[in-house]
Motif scaffolding. Sequence first.
Motif, PDB file in Angstrom:
ATOM      1  N   ALA A   1       0.863  -1.191   0.000  1.00  0.00           N
ATOM      2  CA  ALA A   1       0.000   0.000   0.000  1.00  0.00           C
ATOM      3  C   ALA A   1       0.891   1.231   0.000  1.00  0.00           C
ATOM      4  O   ALA A   1       1.822   1.339   0.805  1.00  0.00           O
ATOM      5  CB  ALA A   1      -0.917   0.007   1.221  1.00  0.00           C
ATOM      6  N   LEU A   2       0.619   2.142  -0.916  1.00  0.00           N
ATOM      7  CA  LEU A   2       1.308   3.433  -0.978  1.00  0.00           C
ATOM      8  C   LEU A   2       0.356   4.462  -0.392  1.00  0.00           C
ATOM      9  O   LEU A   2      -0.662   4.786  -0.996  1.00  0.00           O
ATOM     10  CB  LEU A   2       1.663   3.797  -2.420  1.00  0.00           C
ATOM     11  N   ALA A   3       0.661   4.943   0.809  1.00  0.00           N
ATOM     12  CA  ALA A   3      -0.263   5.799   1.550  1.00  0.00           C
ATOM     13  C   ALA A   3       0.231   7.242   1.579  1.00  0.00           C
ATOM     14  O   ALA A   3       1.429   7.488   1.798  1.00  0.00           O
ATOM     15  CB  ALA A   3      -0.416   5.283   2.980  1.00  0.00           C
ATOM     16  N   TYR A   4      -0.689   8.176   1.379  1.00  0.00           N
ATOM     17  CA  TYR A   4      -0.362   9.602   1.379  1.00  0.00           C
ATOM     18  C   TYR A   4      -1.365  10.350   2.251  1.00  0.00           C
ATOM     19  O   TYR A   4      -2.570  10.099   2.196  1.00  0.00           O
ATOM     20  CB  TYR A   4      -0.388  10.173  -0.039  1.00  0.00           C
ATOM     21  N   PHE A   5      -0.848  11.291   3.038  1.00  0.00           N
ATOM     22  CA  PHE A   5      -1.671  12.110   3.927  1.00  0.00           C
ATOM     23  C   PHE A   5      -2.397  13.194   3.135  1.00  0.00           C
ATOM     24  O   PHE A   5      -1.849  13.783   2.203  1.00  0.00           O
ATOM     25  CB  PHE A   5      -0.787  12.755   4.990  1.00  0.00           C
ATOM     26  N   ASP A   6      -3.623  13.464   3.515  1.00  0.00           N
ATOM     27  CA  ASP A   6      -4.392  14.557   2.919  1.00  0.00           C
ATOM     28  C   ASP A   6      -5.264  15.159   4.017  1.00  0.00           C
ATOM     29  O   ASP A   6      -5.425  14.579   5.102  1.00  0.00           O
ATOM     30  CB  ASP A   6      -5.251  14.033   1.765  1.00  0.00           C
TER      31      ASP A   6
ATOM     32  N   PRO B   1      -8.434  15.296   8.625  1.00  0.00           N
ATOM     33  CA  PRO B   1      -7.330  14.549   8.011  1.00  0.00           C
ATOM     34  C   PRO B   1      -7.829  13.202   7.492  1.00  0.00           C
ATOM     35  O   PRO B   1      -8.772  12.614   8.038  1.00  0.00           O
ATOM     36  CB  PRO B   1      -6.344  14.336   9.174  1.00  0.00           C
ATOM     37  N   HIS B   2      -7.201  12.701   6.452  1.00  0.00           N
ATOM     38  CA  HIS B   2      -7.539  11.377   5.930  1.00  0.00           C
ATOM     39  C   HIS B   2      -6.370  10.856   5.102  1.00  0.00           C
ATOM     40  O   HIS B   2      -5.359  11.558   4.912  1.00  0.00           O
ATOM     41  CB  HIS B   2      -8.832  11.408   5.107  1.00  0.00           C
ATOM     42  N   ILE B   3      -6.502   9.635   4.639  1.00  0.00           N
ATOM     43  CA  ILE B   3      -5.414   8.975   3.920  1.00  0.00           C
ATOM     44  C   ILE B   3      -5.924   8.441   2.593  1.00  0.00           C
ATOM     45  O   ILE B   3      -7.018   7.874   2.518  1.00  0.00           O
ATOM     46  CB  ILE B   3      -4.819   7.815   4.750  1.00  0.00           C
ATOM     47  N   HIS B   4      -5.124   8.639   1.552  1.00  0.00           N
ATOM     48  CA  HIS B   4      -5.370   8.008   0.253  1.00  0.00           C
ATOM     49  C   HIS B   4      -4.298   6.939   0.039  1.00  0.00           C
ATOM     50  O   HIS B   4      -3.119   7.171   0.321  1.00  0.00           O
ATOM     51  CB  HIS B   4      -5.298   9.030  -0.880  1.00  0.00           C
ATOM     52  N   LEU B   5      -4.721   5.779  -0.452  1.00  0.00           N
ATOM     53  CA  LEU B   5      -3.779   4.691  -0.701  1.00  0.00           C
ATOM     54  C   LEU B   5      -4.015   4.076  -2.071  1.00  0.00           C
ATOM     55  O   LEU B   5      -5.154   3.984  -2.543  1.00  0.00           O
ATOM     56  CB  LEU B   5      -3.925   3.566   0.332  1.00  0.00           C
ATOM     57  N   VAL B   6      -2.925   3.641  -2.687  1.00  0.00           N
ATOM     58  CA  VAL B   6      -3.020   2.684  -3.794  1.00  0.00           C
ATOM     59  C   VAL B   6      -2.579   1.350  -3.202  1.00  0.00           C
ATOM     60  O   VAL B   6      -1.463   1.227  -2.677  1.00  0.00           O
ATOM     61  CB  VAL B   6      -2.121   3.076  -4.975  1.00  0.00           C
ATOM     62  N   ALA B   7      -3.463   0.365  -3.247  1.00  0.00           N
ATOM     63  CA  ALA B   7      -3.188  -0.928  -2.621  1.00  0.00           C
ATOM     64  C   ALA B   7      -3.205  -2.033  -3.667  1.00  0.00           C
ATOM     65  O   ALA B   7      -3.977  -1.975  -4.637  1.00  0.00           O
ATOM     66  CB  ALA B   7      -4.220  -1.219  -1.535  1.00  0.00           C
ATOM     67  N   PHE B   8      -2.358  -3.020  -3.455  1.00  0.00           N
ATOM     68  CA  PHE B   8      -2.285  -4.157  -4.370  1.00  0.00           C
ATOM     69  C   PHE B   8      -2.742  -5.422  -3.680  1.00  0.00           C
ATOM     70  O   PHE B   8      -2.190  -5.820  -2.641  1.00  0.00           O
ATOM     71  CB  PHE B   8      -0.857  -4.347  -4.878  1.00  0.00           C
ATOM     72  N   ASP B   9      -3.791  -6.052  -4.236  1.00  0.00           N
ATOM     73  CA  ASP B   9      -4.250  -7.375  -3.839  1.00  0.00           C
ATOM     74  C   ASP B   9      -4.810  -7.449  -2.422  1.00  0.00           C
ATOM     75  O   ASP B   9      -4.985  -8.532  -1.875  1.00  0.00           O
ATOM     76  CB  ASP B   9      -3.104  -8.394  -3.997  1.00  0.00           C
ATOM     77  N   VAL B  10      -5.068  -6.285  -1.811  1.00  0.00           N
ATOM     78  CA  VAL B  10      -5.618  -6.280  -0.445  1.00  0.00           C
ATOM     79  C   VAL B  10      -7.132  -6.475  -0.536  1.00  0.00           C
ATOM     80  O   VAL B  10      -7.815  -5.703  -1.205  1.00  0.00           O
ATOM     81  CB  VAL B  10      -5.304  -4.962   0.278  1.00  0.00           C
ATOM     82  N   PRO B  11      -7.691  -7.493   0.112  1.00  0.00           N
ATOM     83  CA  PRO B  11      -9.142  -7.728   0.020  1.00  0.00           C
ATOM     84  C   PRO B  11      -9.936  -6.614   0.686  1.00  0.00           C
ATOM     85  O   PRO B  11      -9.489  -6.008   1.665  1.00  0.00           O
ATOM     86  CB  PRO B  11      -9.328  -9.062   0.754  1.00  0.00           C
ATOM     87  N   ALA B  12     -11.126  -6.355   0.170  1.00  0.00           N
ATOM     88  CA  ALA B  12     -11.983  -5.299   0.710  1.00  0.00           C
ATOM     89  C   ALA B  12     -12.327  -5.546   2.171  1.00  0.00           C
ATOM     90  O   ALA B  12     -12.481  -4.599   2.953  1.00  0.00           O
ATOM     91  CB  ALA B  12     -13.256  -5.186  -0.127  1.00  0.00           C
TER      92      ALA B  12
END
Length: 273
Positions: A149-154, A166-177
């Motif tokens: 997971a590539l996580a970035y603060f926003d 505050p919240h977080i945006h992520l690009v995640a690979f293969d992580v189940p919902a």
Amino acid sequence: MSLKYKSRRIPQIYDVRKLICDGVDEHGRPIRAFETLEEAKRESDHRSRVLARHGSNDLADTLARCRKNDRCGSMACPMCSRIRRINTACSVLQFLDGYDEDALSFVTLINPDDALPAGRLNEIVPKRFLARTRRQLLRLGFDKAQWFALAYFDCEWDEGWRLFQPHIHLVAFDVPASFWDRLVERHFGSHERVRVRKRAEPITSLPRTSNYLDKAFWLEKVRSGNPRDLKPRRPKRIGFPISIEVYEWLDRQSDCDLRCYIGAKSYRRMIMK
């Protein structure tokens, strides 16, 4: 905290300036191209004028002096932000290039308990915020060998409730919902103000998603059901005086403190597994 951002040679296949164009999204809403240098300069001039008008002369001068051969490096500077985001998106796109796009998802995590009123933005420390999320993910069994997971603060300003969220945006690979559902259930509070605490969506445009991770500027939003009875409206630039607090907070930050990679690592602007 200032860092000198330098332009670097970007392969055209990873250059968001070429890849992000004007158009319409899947919901029929207009979407804009990557901002031009002229647009970044206009935003920088606007911020400098607003800051000077309201007494933040040092930061106003910093933004006004930012030039091609002498970048200020401030996180509040739209000119430097543009360079940083071009480089960040390139690194993310290069890293994701070898992965199945169908296995990638774009995740937004919002914990209502993290919200703070105006005047207390300095209490938000992104590095601690992201480190806490990393610990929570690992304790839940995040499989770094198989997932990442590539996580970035926003952060955004909720004008209806007069709160920073505050919240977080992520690009995640293969992580189940279901994994994100367990995270929210165990660690996130609930509030009528935030109806959706977790949103996991398939990625339809990697360049646009990569660009969205590292935001150019925060937005002001108004949601329905707010106690001030304001009508919901499209996000817009944060107005005065809240914007002054945001610009000054951004100027104290370092870009490396606003991101966290789980199951991946970064070395000299390159992301690797």
